[in-house]
Structures are given as structure tokens and as C-alpha cells.
Enzyme design. Structure first.
Site, short mmCIF file in Angstrom:
data_model
loop_
_atom_site.label_atom_id
_atom_site.label_comp_id
_atom_site.label_asym_id
_atom_site.label_seq_id
_atom_site.Cartn_x
_atom_site.Cartn_y
_atom_site.Cartn_z
N GLN A 219 0.83 -1.21 0.00
CA GLN A 219 0.00 0.00 0.00
C GLN A 219 0.87 1.26 0.00
OE1 GLN A 219 -2.94 -2.19 3.09
NE2 GLN A 219 -3.31 -0.01 2.91
N ARG A 366 -8.59 -0.43 7.90
CA ARG A 366 -9.61 0.50 7.38
C ARG A 366 -9.92 1.57 8.41
NH1 ARG A 366 -14.12 -1.70 3.25
NH2 ARG A 366 -14.57 0.28 2.27
N CYS A 367 -8.88 2.20 8.87
CA CYS A 367 -9.00 3.02 10.06
C CYS A 367 -7.82 3.97 10.11
CB CYS A 367 -8.96 2.07 11.26
SG CYS A 367 -8.59 2.83 12.83
N GLU A 735 -12.87 4.62 5.15
CA GLU A 735 -12.92 3.86 6.40
C GLU A 735 -14.11 4.22 7.28
OE1 GLU A 735 -9.12 5.34 7.47
OE2 GLU A 735 -9.92 6.53 9.08
#
Ligand code: CDP
Length: 783
Positions: A219, A366-367, A735
Site C-alpha cells: 500500500q 480500514r481506520c 474507512e
């Protein structure tokens, strides 16, 4: 936006995703699709023990397996100076392959390289490791006692990793003590795993120029390049990192894992390309997990429900190494957002992290770095307070919301919230779900003994790390970048330092460029993930793409527009000051008939540039002045079966405010995905360890991923409060649903169970856990 009718209008359009035909036809280009002549396969030997001394490693039988070329161990790596890897934020180091002892079950112990994947696996099975078991520390509360010291390699001889705090400790304690109403509740956000459909993997080889070609599921490819250079000593220009299509990431593909280092070492040592692809079990047991925060939440309030103070004390389980993916200055991430959407006059948050014999991680699933935990803490806390006050949870929230005229709002824990209209967003959600009618229905059902619950979560997020004065990884500041080139025909390419993992950047970035330059988004190509071509950026996680890389794209496009204006002036034969950009084209001020399009300008940039420098391209490195603060109001309606404990999510309304929306269809898709993950955490997912440190959720039959059968129907919508500092007014969104939804589900279930006197159950709210809680509550009531 007021541009709805304009033909070249791109932002705000439900454009179909440009990348989808490739994905849907099986034409994606993933790491495991790659094959190079002479490629070897790597398989890792992993520890069967959670904590044990390594007496010996015997590779002789493994070397006899047909096809096996080499086996390396931690000692080999140590001899080459590659025994340990720095962790994400640089506070700790992590063994690449175990040296002396293992610290968690499934830890990497040896690397086997072979001609085929099967031979590599057979070779790994033939490696004989003699372990002498050591006492296991399976939870942070035992770890706290320091009875067993897990990391004697560290200078400080304790399992305590750090204490972090923010806010006014004494003021908060005083305010809570003097508040007429108080609640205190321990909430555990259980250990979860992002479980992307594509696990992690790489192919490494050194090309004929001696340059490392590293194809990897990353990522953050630029950060990998720099980190690999720092760790291996290979000059950065001799490292080419390519992150191709990714089958999901969710934070799991941010850290550098031991398998990557082993693949590079194998490629160097053997002189052939090496592929390493994790199995599902390896992904679930050894790569970055998420959460595992035990949070003691205390809220003080007046008798009529005005909050007076918030205190949250967290015990965090970081596993065997401190490999949490948090920025350098924030060991507990952005947990300080725990005051949520409410005007707390004073607050204090503290986190203590401990080593245990579990897999390391604590990544931002996702945060935005611990925001999910914070959001869950405050949104559960507010419901528990409402219960204590005997007040409707919606009314309590409305009474304490930061009002829209208070923005920019300085929170008690040091954030400056950029914008929001929390009352409006909640009202839209309540209207859509029909709150008043639901309350009436619930009262009737309760009278009949039926368990129906309504759960609300009105969260505020903080995304877009970040201002470089605050945020860095290993010292590299968290800006992002974009480079745009417009070709002579008006087609173009945009490259960014972000990296899509399925979020649709190929579509939304094209829309942004098209909107800013009056071009066709279908002829704007997007390329990310190649460190040779993309400008340097910190990658995609924590919903930072739109707030940071998205802003860089806007600014680069505006730079292009400035140059284009000079060319337009030449074409229109007027001074530059007489040219204005209006309705997606250049026009002589006050003369709507005299215009040139960007396409015409693009052609002139290469054919008729006069005194202007040829070409039409720009690069922009964007350092955001602040984070963006997306928010939302989620309402869920559940029915709980009193006899079985089974919960049915009947309705779920999610109203998100992410400022200006680039592509409403993509945002909807992001929300659907995140809600499904939130649903999974709330009801079915947990990475459990038994008291001996054995991981009990090593595959998808034990770690459950919801299918379309279990997943509720999502009803979504938006309010739009633009970010005042983002050049397009956009905030991140990816997110938000994962951050905001767990509390909405749990609040609904607890609301359903509240007539039985049940105040809290930790996630996941499995059928048997809920059934036991009902049974115990009924027994207490003497039923
Ligand atoms: O960093 P990441 O891409 O995961 O998150 P994001 O910035 O929230 O973006 C997720 C997707 O939603 C991207 O394709 C964005 O461009 C899109 N998006 C949008 O269309 N409008 C917004 N206001 C925010 C995101």
C-alpha cells in the site's frame, strides 16, 4: 455542486469504474500472476510454539527434498546483518527469522527456496526444529505483572512498551468526581484481522544491471523502497518497487513482512527470481492484525445530560513486537479523537501497551490509526450514559453535539475539527429510518416481551494524515504527491504517491483531473504503485488518498491551468490578464464568443507555444494544513430472538458526510464494503488465542467472512459539508463505515436487551454469547 448541467462536469458524477472491466474479466495483474524464467518459490517454516527456546534447526532432510535449492535461518540472516527489521514507527525491531527463541505461534523460523511451490512446502515440512517450551503470556493483563519477561533483547527489562497520554488528567478527574451522573465501563475491541482476499506476497529478482526488481503487495511502495534501502544498504536508485493490482489491503499491506526480506535475500544469494505468496493461514496468523484494545471509559454528566468530562484508559495488546502501524509521534495513533462528535469541556486519554506471545501488528485496519477503537469507545459510552440517565440516546447526542456554528472546533484533546453539521446528518438518518415510528413499534414489542433494538452511532473521524509538522513514518513526512501530463491531443496521465487496493482511484483521479481541466475523464489514465514513475508519496491507508493525494492532484491540475492560461492568451491574442477560466474553457473576459478549450491549448502546447515553454505538465507535493473530519449518523434496527440469542439486522441506514463527493457510486461502494466489515466485527469475527497462546482462528472456517446471505441490506445517503481547507472541499470516506458501524450494531443489540438489565456485551455478539447473557439476566431476575 452547481455544475450539474455542464457537459464537462466530472466531479459528482456516478461514473462507472474504469478498472472494473479488467477485474471482472479476470484480467487483473496481481503479484501471483507474475512469472519469470528460472523463478524459485519460497516457503516459510513457522513456529508451532507460542514461546520457546530454539535448541537447534536441522535442515539436512529439507535439503534432500527434490527441487529444494537452499534453506536459510535467522542465524544466516544475522550474519549478513539482516536478522532484525525496524518496525513501522521505528520504536522496536522485529526478527526476520527467529533468532534464539520464538515469541508467537506461526512466527517465521526458516526460509526454504525450491523449484516449485510444492517442493518449497515439502522442504519446509522437512526442516526439524527442536524447541524447549517457555511459559506463555497470552494476555496484556498477565504481561503487566512482568512475571515472564518476553523481550530480554530490549534495553528496558519489562513487557510494558509505552505509556501515552493526552489531555488534562487532573482537570478530567476533578470534573468526573464532581459530576452528578457518571458511568464507567470496560469495553474490549477484540483482535480482528483485515483478511484481504488476496494475501501478501512478492517476487524479487536482481536484473542484468544488478538492480533489485521488487514486485510486492504494498500500500506504500515508496516507503518500502526507502526502508529496504536503509535496511539492506542497497542504494535507493538500485531498488525498483512495483505494486501491481491489489486484491484489497485495508492496512494489512502497509508493513514490511519477513517473507519479503527472505525473498530478496534468496534472490541475491541464489541469483534467481524468488516468489513468495502467503497462504490464508499465514495471512491470518502472522501479518498485521487490528484492534485488541481494552478500554475503560468514564463519562461525567449533569443530571439533565450535558457531558462534563471524558476519561479513557486503554490496555493495548501489541503481541510479540511493537509493530503497530502508527506514525512516529503517535504510538497510539489518533486515538485522541475519542471525544467524538461531542463538546466535552475537558478530557484525558491514556494508552499502555504490552508485549504478549501473539502475532505482532496493530495495523490501521480500514481506520485512521486507532480511530475505530476510539469511535467505538465514545459511541458505546454515550449509549451507556443515556441508559444511566434514562434518556433517549438520540436526545443525549443532540444535546451534546458540537454545533455547526462552532467549527472550526478545537477539541479537548487537541484536534481542530474542520467542518460538520452533526444535527442535520443525524436528522436525515432518523427521517430515512422513520425513528418515531420505530420507537412506537419498539414500545409495543417490549410490552409483549419481544426484543427489538435501535442503535445509533454518530461518529466523527479524522483522516488525511497528515500535516507534516505532526505526522511521519520513520522520519518521512506524511505529504503526498501528483504528477499530471497532458498530451498534445488533450488526453493525459496522472500519477500519484497513493496506491489503490480496489478503491477506484483510476476512476476518481481521472474525474478530478477532468473537472479541473475541462477534459474527458475517459482519456485521463491513472498510474500508481511504480516507484520509477510515480512521484514520492506515502501511500494509501487511513483514508488519506482523497484528502492528501487527491488535493495534490487538484493543485497540480491548477498549475497546469495557469500555464495553459498563458498559451490560451497567445491563441486568443490578448494579454494573460484578459483571459478567464469559465465553464471548463478559457474565454476573453466579457466576450463569451472568444474561447479556447483545454484540448486546443494542449495541442498548442506542443505545436504553437510561441514564447511559452513547450509541454503541459505539472507536479505538486501537497502538505495538508489539517486533517479532514468526515462524520456520519448510522442507525440500525435489530430483532433478537429470546430463545436462541440470534440477532437479525432488519434495517441499517448510513448517512455519511465526506464533504464534496467525487463519485457518488464509488462512495456508496466504499460504504457498503465498510459496513459489511463493521457487521463482521460486531457479530462474527475475532482472532482468539487460548491460554496457551494457540491461535484458534487460522482459516476462513474459523475466522468468518460474511457472505451475501448474512450481510444486511444497506440504505445509504449523504450530507455535504465541504472541508474548508481541502482545495476541492472533499474529505476521505473509505474507512468511515468500518469506524462508525460497530457501535451502531452493538448499541442496537444492547438496546434490545436493555429491558433485561443488560448493559454491555463485548463483540463479537455471537448467538451463543447473546443467548448466555439473556439466560443469565433472566436467572438474575428469578424468572
Ligand atoms: O485512501 P483511500 O482511497 O482508501 O480512501 P478515500 O480517500 O476515502 O477514497 C476512497 C474512494 O472514494 C476513492 O476512489 C475516492 O476518490 C472516493 N471518494 C470520493 O469519490 N469522494 C470523496 N469525498 C471521498 C472519496
Amino acid at each position: 455542486m452547481s455544475t450539474e448541467a455542464k457537459s464537462l462536469h466530472s466531479v459528482g458524477v456516478r461514473m462507472k469504474r474504469k478498472e472494473d472491466p479488467r477485474f471482472l474479466q479476470g484480467k487483473g495483474n496481481y503479484v501471483d500472476d507474475l512469472s519469470f524464467p528460472g523463478m524459485l518459490y519460497l516457503s516459510l517454516v513457522r513456529s508451532t510454539y507460542p514461546h520457546a527456546e530454539i535448541k537447534s534447526i536441522d535442515i539436512s532432510e529439507a535439503m534432500k527434498v527434490p527441487g529444494v535449492k537452499a534453506v536459510i535461518t535467522g542465524k544466516d540472516l544475522e550474519a549478513a546483518g539482516l536478522g532484525w527489521l525496524p518496525t513501522f514507527h521505528g520504536f522496536d525491531k522485529q526478527m526476520v527469522l527467529a533468532i534464539g527463541k520464538v515469541l508467537f505461534q506461526y512466527q517465521e523460523v526458516a526460509a526454504v527456496f525450491a523449484e516449485t511451490r510444492a517442493a518449497a512446502v515439502d522442504g519446509a515440512e522437512a526442516v526439524v526444529v527442536d524447541y524447549a517450551p517457555l511459559p506463555v503470556v497470552a494476555d496484556p493483563f498477565t504481561s503487566k505483572t512482568d512475571t515472564v519477561l518476553l523481550r530480554p533483547d530490549r534495553e528496558s527489562k519489562t513487557n510494558h512498551i509505552f505509556h501515552w497520554e493526552v489531555g488534562d488528567k487532573d482537570g478530567t478527574a476533578r470534573a468526573i468526581a464532581s459530576s452528578p451522573k457518571r458511568i464507567k465501563q470496560r469495553l474490549w475491541f477484540q483482535r480482528c484481522h483485515p483478511a484481504p482476499l488476496e494475501p501478501c506476497g512478492c517476487v524479487a529478482y536482481f536484473d542484468t544491471m544488478g538492480r533489485l526488481q521488487f514486485h510486492v503487495t504494498s500500500q506504500a511502495p515508496h516507503v518500502y523502497r526507502t526502508a529496504l534501502s536503509l535496511v539492506t544498504g542497497i542504494p535507493e536508485d538500485k531498488i525498483h518497487v512495483i505494486s501491481p493490482d491489489l486484491g484489497g489491503g485495508f492496512g494489512n499491506k502497509v508493513p514490511v513482512y519477513p517473507g519479503y526480506v527472505c525473498a530478496i535475500v534468496g534472490a541475491l544469494k541464489i541469483g534467481r527470481p524468488v516468489k513468495w505468496i502467503e497462504t490464508r493461514t499465514e495471512n491470518l496468523t502472522s501479518t498485521g492484525f487490528a484492534r485488541d484494545y481494552h478500554m475503560d471509559v468514564e463519562i461525567g454528566a449533569t443530571a439533565d445530560g450535558k457531558v462534563t468530562a471524558l476519561h479513557v484508559a486503554t490496555t493495548a495488546d501489541h503481541g510479540a513486537f511493537d509493530a503497530a502501524a502508527d506514525p512516529s509521534k503517535y504510538p497510539a495513533g489518533i486515538f485522541g479523537i475519542v471525544t467524538g462528535s461531542y463538546a466535552f469541556p475537558v478530557a484525558h486519554a491514556e494508552v499502555d501497551a504490552y508485549f504478549t506471545n501473539k502475532a505482532p501488528g496493530g495495523i490501521a485496519y480500514r481506520c485512521s490509526f486507532r480511530v475505530t477503537e476510539a469511535s467505538y469507545a465514545i459511541e458505546r459510552g454515550m449509549d451507556i450514559l443515556a441508559d444511566e440517565l434514562g434518556m433517549d440516546a438520540v436526545e443525549l447526542r443532540k444535546k451534546n453535539f458540537i454545533r455547526k456554528d462552532q467549527f472550526p472546533y478545537p477539541s479537548a484533546l487537541g484536534f481542530t475539527y474542520d467542518s460538520g453539521d452533526y444535527h442535520k446528518t443525524l436528522d436525515v438518518a432518523l427521517e430515512k429510518i422513520g425513528y418515531a415510528a420505530l420507537l412506537k413499534e419498539q414500545a409495543e414489542k417490549r410490552a409483549r416481551g419481544e426484543l427489538m433494538g435501535i442503535g445509533v452511532s454518530t461518529f466523527t473521524e479524522v483522516v488525511g494524515a497528515g500535516p507534516s509538522k505532526h505526522f511521519d513514518i520513520l522520519g518521512i513526512k506524511m505529504f503526498d504527491s501528483a504528477e499530471i501530463r497532458i498530451h498534445p491531443t488533450g488526453a493525459g496521465i496522472v500519477r500519484t504517491g497513493a496506491k489503490s487496493q480496489g478503491q477506484g482511484h483510476e476512476t476518481t483521479w481521472a474525474q478530478v483531473v477532468a473537472e479541473e481541466l475541462g477534459l474527458d475523464p475517459q482519456t485521463v489514465m491513472v498510474e500508481e504503485g511504480d516507484t520509477d514513475t510515480a512521484p514520492y508519496g506515502l501511500g494509501t491507508y487511513a483514508s488519506r488518498s482523497t484528502p492528501v493525494a487527491g488535493a495534490a492532484i487538484v493543485m497540480a491540475a491548477r498549475r497546469i491551468r495557469e500555464k495553459a492560461r498563458r498559451i490560451a492568451a497567445h491563441l486568443l491574442e490578448v494579454g494573460e490578464a484578459d483571459v478567464e477560466w469559465t465553464d471548463y474553457k478559457f474565454q476573453v473576459k466579457g466576450v463569451p464568443t472568444r474561447t479556447v478549450t483545454m484540448k486546443e491549448v494542449a495541442f498548442a502546447a506542443y505545436t504553437n507555444m510561441a514564447q511559452n515553454e513547450p509541454g503541459l505538465e505539472a507536479t505538486y507535493y501537497y502538505d495538508p494544513p489539517n486533517m479532514t473530519y468526515p462524520n456520519g449518523a448510522y442507525v440500525s434496527v435489530v430483532d433478537v430472538d429470546r430463545e436462541t440469542g440470534e440477532t437479525k439486522v432488519r434495517r441499517f441506514v448510513a448517512i455519511d458526510d465526506c464533504g464534496v463527493v467525487i463519485n457518488p457510486m464509488i462512495v456508496e461502494g466504499q460504504v457498503h464494503g465498510g459496513l459489511t466489515e463493521g457487521f463482521a466485527m460486531a457479530f462474527i469475527q475475532e482472532i482468539q488465542y487460548d491460554a496457551e497462546g494457540n491461535n484458534l482462528n487460522t482459516n476462513f472456517t474459523d475466522y468468518l467472512v460474511p457472505t451475501s446471505l448474512e450481510t444486511p441490506h444497506w440504505e445509504t445517503g449523504n450530507t455535504v459539508t465541504p472541508s474548508p481547507h481541502h482545495p476541492m472541499g472533499a474529505k476521505g470516506v473509505g474507512e468511515s463505515p468500518n469506524v462508525g458501524s460497530p457501535a451502531a450494531f452493538v448499541n442496537a443489540v444492547i438496546d434490545a436487551l436493555s429491558p433485561l438489565g443488560i448493559r454491555h456485551i463485548d463483540m463479537p455478539l455471537s448467538r451463543d454469547k447473546v443467548w448466555r447473557a439473556i439466560r443469565d439476566a433472566e436467572a438474575m431476575k428469578g424468572k
